[in-house]
Design a protein around this motif. Structure first.
Motif, short mmCIF file in Angstrom:
data_model
loop_
_atom_site.label_atom_id
_atom_site.label_comp_id
_atom_site.label_asym_id
_atom_site.label_seq_id
_atom_site.Cartn_x
_atom_site.Cartn_y
_atom_site.Cartn_z
N ARG A 1 0.54 -1.23 0.17
CA ARG A 1 0.35 -0.16 0.22
C ARG A 1 0.86 1.55 0.19
O ARG A 1 0.32 2.33 0.49
N ARG B 1 -7.74 -15.10 -2.08
CA ARG B 1 -8.48 -14.93 -0.83
C ARG B 1 -8.38 -16.17 0.41
O ARG B 1 -8.42 -15.65 1.44
N PHE C 1 -14.18 -7.78 1.62
CA PHE C 1 -12.99 -8.59 0.47
C PHE C 1 -12.27 -7.84 0.13
O PHE C 1 -11.47 -8.45 -0.99
N MET C 2 -12.04 -6.46 -0.27
CA MET C 2 -11.44 -5.98 -0.52
C MET C 2 -10.40 -4.82 0.33
O MET C 2 -10.76 -4.86 1.76
N PRO C 3 -9.53 -4.62 -0.04
CA PRO C 3 -8.03 -3.69 0.33
C PRO C 3 -8.06 -2.85 1.93
O PRO C 3 -7.76 -2.14 2.71
N GLU D 1 -13.22 0.80 -1.19
CA GLU D 1 -13.29 -0.12 -2.04
C GLU D 1 -14.46 -0.79 -2.17
O GLU D 1 -14.49 -1.81 -2.83
N ASP D 2 -14.02 -1.84 -0.91
CA ASP D 2 -14.97 -2.56 -0.73
C ASP D 2 -17.00 -1.86 -0.66
O ASP D 2 -17.40 -2.51 -1.24
#
Lengths: 235, 229
Positions: free
Chosen positions: A11, A142, B93-95, B99-100
């Motif tokens: 990030r 995932r 489940f998104m970063p 975004e989620d």
């Protein structure tokens, strides 16, 4: 939900982090091919690649020693084959194998530490990697985290009843592997169900559009040229 | 008041032949909230999963907001019916939070700018705007639940289905969630074992028993009738 350190590192906002993922994949692939074709006598190139990759990691403000350590995860596997080479009387081949394995792993770790998982998959898509393969990768990633979470929960549950888990408990732990996969399967289904409920159609949409820029082109041109020239020039 | 859910003769059997739903009839009006009560395994969650098309009924029909649920209407119905799952960790489940929450609008074909606008509006609704750029796994359970709800609200649903929404929440978190849900105008189906929480949001309950609706009526009457304290 736990996430790997790699994901946290990815990030960042440095020059390397901001490059188009396809550009980073192209550079990483070039390095990987050059590293894979290193001869046992080409140790100087290995050193040069090590310095170059480590410098890139420093420039990306990543914790370099931890990255080096993360890349070492391949050494036990490579070590087995290296040992065979040692026993066969060609230690230089064994050493080269270890060096190649570690440098390849470091290149991959560096790519993942500077590119978030969705961007990495987007980069593969923009390089026209098969969509099915990209989908498998995104789910594998995932669900790998799910597996880790479930393993952690089971380990804590076992430790809370058995005290400290010792090495000899391994056989019992191995017996629990089936349970781990069954639990992980259940969790994975729950996650897939939640994604489907929100309209998941087999494709995770990208939040920001990725566009190849001139700095990306320069990034690929310079680093790929460096890797190839070094590989060809130094014997 | 328009009808938002109309279910007739819904039946469902698991692969091993166990009948999970044995002829369920159910209606819900727009803006109405109802609690689904019943023992574990009585069919509440199985019923809820049908509303979003996650499970396919063996028999019966489902109509959401005048649309009959079938393969063609499924994408629209998935946007109309927002499912909030028991474990928010499975849902996020998104970063990043933003975004989620933007996942469903982006999947629906909105541009990044439009999806961001929708996501930020949804985050404002659940008072999580300040956490938009945080990673979901850095949030508390209550915050995760709010983000999960924002992820649903970003699709402009007509119906919210919440499966055990108070699980993992401490009492202040439960009160805060009840206050948040009370302010949302959508129709709501609450699957819960928490009677305090149910009372805070609705006066009406449906009781599931062995895959059927055994009773529907005022919450306190249903609780008393089935000793559901």
């Amino acid at each position: 939900m736990r996430h790997t350190r790699l994901e946290l590192w990815s990030r960042g906002t440095t020059f390397a982090h901001r490059r188009h993922p396809a550009a980073k994949i192209a550079v990483a692939l070039t390095f990987l091919v050059c590293i894979a074709t290193l001869q046992p006598s080409g140790w100087r190139i290995g050193v040069l690649y090590f310095v170059a990759l480590t410098s890139m990691a420093f420039a990306a403000r990543l914790p370099v020693p931890r990255l080096h350590l993360a890349a070492a995860v391949v050494l036990p596997f490579a070590g087995v084959f290296a040992l065979i080479s040692f026993l066969a009387g060609t230690p230089e081949k064994g050493l080269a194998m270890m060096v190649r394995a570690w440098l390849s792993a470091f290149t991959t770790v560096l790519l993942m530490a500077t590119t978030s998982q969705p961007d990495l998959l987007a980069g593969l898509e923009s390089l026209h990697a098969p969509r099915f393969l990209v989908q498998v990768m995104q789910f594998l990633y995932r669900y790998l985290l799910v597996l880790l979470e479930e393993a952690g929960a089971m380990r804590a549950a076992a430790a809370s009843r058995a005290g400290k888990l010792r090495a000899r408990e391994f056989r019992r732990a191995a017996a629990a592997a089936g349970v781990l996969f069954a639990r992980s399967w259940g969790r994975a289904q729950a996650i897939h169900r939640a994604m489907t409920a929100r309209g998941f159609d087999g494709h995770i949409p990208r939040f920001r559009s990725l566009r190849l820029t001139w700095p990306d082109a320069w990034f690929v041109a310079l680093l790929a040229t460096f890797a190839i020239v070094a590989r060809l020039a130094i014997r | 008041m328009s009808r938002i859910v109309e279910v007739r003769g819904l039946r469902y059997a698991w692969e091993d032949g166990t009948e999970a739903l044995r002829g369920v009839d159910f209606d819900l009006e727009a803006g109405q909230t109802v609690a689904l009560l019943g023992a574990n395994g009585s069919g509440k969650t199985t019923f809820a999963l049908h509303l979003n098309g996650l499970l396919k009924a063996s028999a019966g029909s489902i109509q959401i907001d005048t649309l009959v649920l079938n393969d063609k209407s499924l994408p629209v119905i998935r946007r109309k019916v927002g499912l909030v799952f028991q474990d928010s960790d499975n849902q996020l489940f998104m970063p990043t939070v933003l975004e989620d929450v933007a996942f469903a609008p982006l999947t629906a074909g909105l541009t990044s700018a439009q999806a961001t606008e929708k996501a930020m509006a949804a985050l404002r609704q659940v008072d999580m705007e300040a956490k938009a750029h945080k990673a979901p796994w850095h949030l508390s359970s209550g915050e995760k639940k709010r983000v999960a709800i924002a992820g649903i609200l970003a699709s402009d649903p007509s119906l919210l289905v919440l499966d055990e929404p108070t699980t993992f929440l401490d009492p202040p978190g439960q009160r805060s969630l009840a206050a948040l849900l009370a302010d949302l105008p959508q129709a709501k189906i609450l699957i819960t074992h928490d009677m305090t929480f149910a009372r805070a949001l609705t006066k009406e309950a449906v009781f599931f028993q062995e895959g059927k609706i055994a009773a529907r009526g005022p919450l306190d009457e249903v609780i008393t009738r089935f000793d559901w304290y």
